[in-house]
Write a protein that holds these residues in place. Structure first.
Motif, PDB file in Angstrom:
ATOM      1  N   HIS A   1       0.575  -1.442   0.205  1.00 15.73           N
ATOM      2  CA  HIS A   1       0.214  -0.118   0.128  1.00 15.73           C
ATOM      3  C   HIS A   1       0.833   1.266   0.197  1.00 15.73           C
ATOM      4  N   ALA A   2       1.565   0.998   0.735  1.00 16.08           N
ATOM      5  CA  ALA A   2       2.974   2.184   1.195  1.00 16.08           C
ATOM      6  C   ALA A   2       3.833   2.952  -0.556  1.00 16.08           C
ATOM      7  N   GLY A   3       4.116   0.904  -0.538  1.00 17.23           N
ATOM      8  CA  GLY A   3       5.039   1.295  -2.123  1.00 17.23           C
ATOM      9  C   GLY A   3       4.159   1.410  -3.409  1.00 17.23           C
ATOM     10  N   ILE A   4       2.446   2.193  -3.372  1.00 18.59           N
ATOM     11  CA  ILE A   4       1.934   2.834  -4.082  1.00 18.59           C
ATOM     12  C   ILE A   4       1.698   4.421  -4.398  1.00 18.59           C
TER      13      ILE A   4
ATOM     14  N   ALA B   1      -2.609   9.614  -3.191  1.00 20.62           N
ATOM     15  CA  ALA B   1      -2.004   8.677  -2.335  1.00 20.62           C
ATOM     16  C   ALA B   1      -2.650   8.558  -1.171  1.00 20.62           C
ATOM     17  N   LEU B   2      -2.741   9.779  -0.781  1.00 19.91           N
ATOM     18  CA  LEU B   2      -3.512   9.557   1.333  1.00 19.91           C
ATOM     19  C   LEU B   2      -4.398   8.430   1.298  1.00 19.91           C
ATOM     20  N   SER B   3      -5.178   7.644   0.890  1.00 21.10           N
ATOM     21  CA  SER B   3      -5.459   6.203   1.170  1.00 21.10           C
ATOM     22  C   SER B   3      -4.830   5.238   0.614  1.00 21.10           C
ATOM     23  N   TYR B   4      -3.583   5.646   0.598  1.00 23.63           N
ATOM     24  CA  TYR B   4      -2.755   4.404   0.098  1.00 23.63           C
ATOM     25  C   TYR B   4      -1.881   4.215   1.636  1.00 23.63           C
ATOM     26  N   PHE B   5      -1.304   5.996   2.224  1.00 23.23           N
ATOM     27  CA  PHE B   5      -0.663   5.800   3.235  1.00 23.23           C
ATOM     28  C   PHE B   5      -1.776   5.078   4.382  1.00 23.23           C
ATOM     29  N   LEU B   6      -2.503   5.684   4.533  1.00 21.72           N
ATOM     30  CA  LEU B   6      -3.729   5.336   5.357  1.00 21.72           C
ATOM     31  C   LEU B   6      -4.105   4.322   5.935  1.00 21.72           C
ATOM     32  N   LYS B   7      -4.132   3.373   4.856  1.00 19.44           N
ATOM     33  CA  LYS B   7      -4.221   1.607   5.216  1.00 19.44           C
ATOM     34  C   LYS B   7      -2.658   1.328   5.345  1.00 19.44           C
ATOM     35  N   ALA B   8      -1.795   1.964   4.992  1.00 25.62           N
ATOM     36  CA  ALA B   8      -0.369   0.872   5.680  1.00 25.62           C
ATOM     37  C   ALA B   8      -0.460   1.364   6.535  1.00 25.62           C
ATOM     38  N   ALA B   9      -0.125   2.942   7.225  1.00 22.92           N
ATOM     39  CA  ALA B   9      -0.655   2.681   8.587  1.00 22.92           C
ATOM     40  C   ALA B   9      -1.415   2.423   9.581  1.00 22.92           C
TER      41      ALA B   9
END
Length: 257
Positions: free
Chosen positions: A174-177, A214-222
């Protein structure tokens, strides 16, 4: 228990010598206890800083069928300790061939190649790994990192997406994307940096939309791995760029800024 590791090695080796004694040949089998003691002998040798003996024992144990995964992992560490690049690479390759279901080998092998800029070798082994185990999420993740290192953003994203298809809870994917999206937005800004004010304003608006995605990907990773601070640092950067002051204040407090 007394930390006399050299003494432990001698005691273990005495035990291991029994089946080889002329009057014991054919009388004593090398059973599971024998191989367990052999394994402990190597560990005691390591603790005694006798890495050459530990290596010799582990090399001899590779086909014994006892704790094979750990034998290879320990052997790799021992060759690393001895700065023997040829043999630690050989150990990783053999481990991968023997246990392709264990991603530890391919990850360490590819990490070495990537750190030394041997991209072709990295690509060869990850392609081979995916051919053997196409549904192993971690192999697609590693492939994404290789594509990213080569500057192939589209191919990297495709591999990250395949990783998430196989394992939706793979936080690093998720963070990679998210990182790829941030880099795309930054390129938009960089391309307009020396243009007119009008061009830069338009680019800034376009980049903001990309940053937003990009927000949703870092939120999911966190969410999946709240202990990983890099995800939160990326969220802080996005909140700053997107002028999300409330969220920015909260994440900075969480990070201790």
């Amino acid at each position: 228990e007394k930390k006399d590791f050299e003494g432990a090695v001698k005691a273990f080796e005495l035990f291991l010598s029994i089946p080889e004694m002329p009057f014991m040949k054919g009388q004593v089998e090398k059973d599971s206890t024998y191989f367990q003691v052999k394994y402990y002998t190597a560990l005691a040798a390591r603790n005694a800083n006798n890495y050459k003996k530990a290596i010799a024992i582990h090399e001899d144990m590779k086909d014994d069928g006892y704790q094979t995964l750990y034998v290879y992992q320990l052997l790799y560490e021992e060759y690393v300790h001895e700065n023997d690049t040829v043999n630690f690479l050989k150990t990783l390759k053999e481990g991968f061939e023997k246990m392709p279901q264990e991603p530890w080998f391919i990850q360490n092998l590819i990490n070495y190649y990537l750190m030394n800029n041997y991209i072709d070798e990295s690509k060869f082994y990850i392609t081979k790994a995916i051919e053997l185990l196409p549904n192993e999420a971690v192999y697609h993740y590693v492939n994404a990192k290789i594509e990213e290192a080569q500057g192939n953003a589209a191919a990297a994203r495709k591999s990250y997406e395949k990783t998430l298809e196989l394992d939706p809870k793979y936080a690093d994917a998720h963070a990679g994307i998210g990182v790829l999206i941030v880099e795309e937005a930054q390129k938009i800004l960089d391309a307009a940096a020396y243009g007119s004010d009008r061009e830069f304003t338009a680019a800034k608006a376009k980049a903001k939309t990309v940053f937003q995605s990009a927000l949703s990907y870092f939120l999911k990773a966190a969410e999946l791995n709240p202990e990983e601070l890099s995800y939160k640092r990326n969220l802080r950067m996005l909140y700053y760029r997107l002028e999300m002051s409330k969220e920015l204040e909260a994440i900075e407090k969480e990070l201790g800024y």
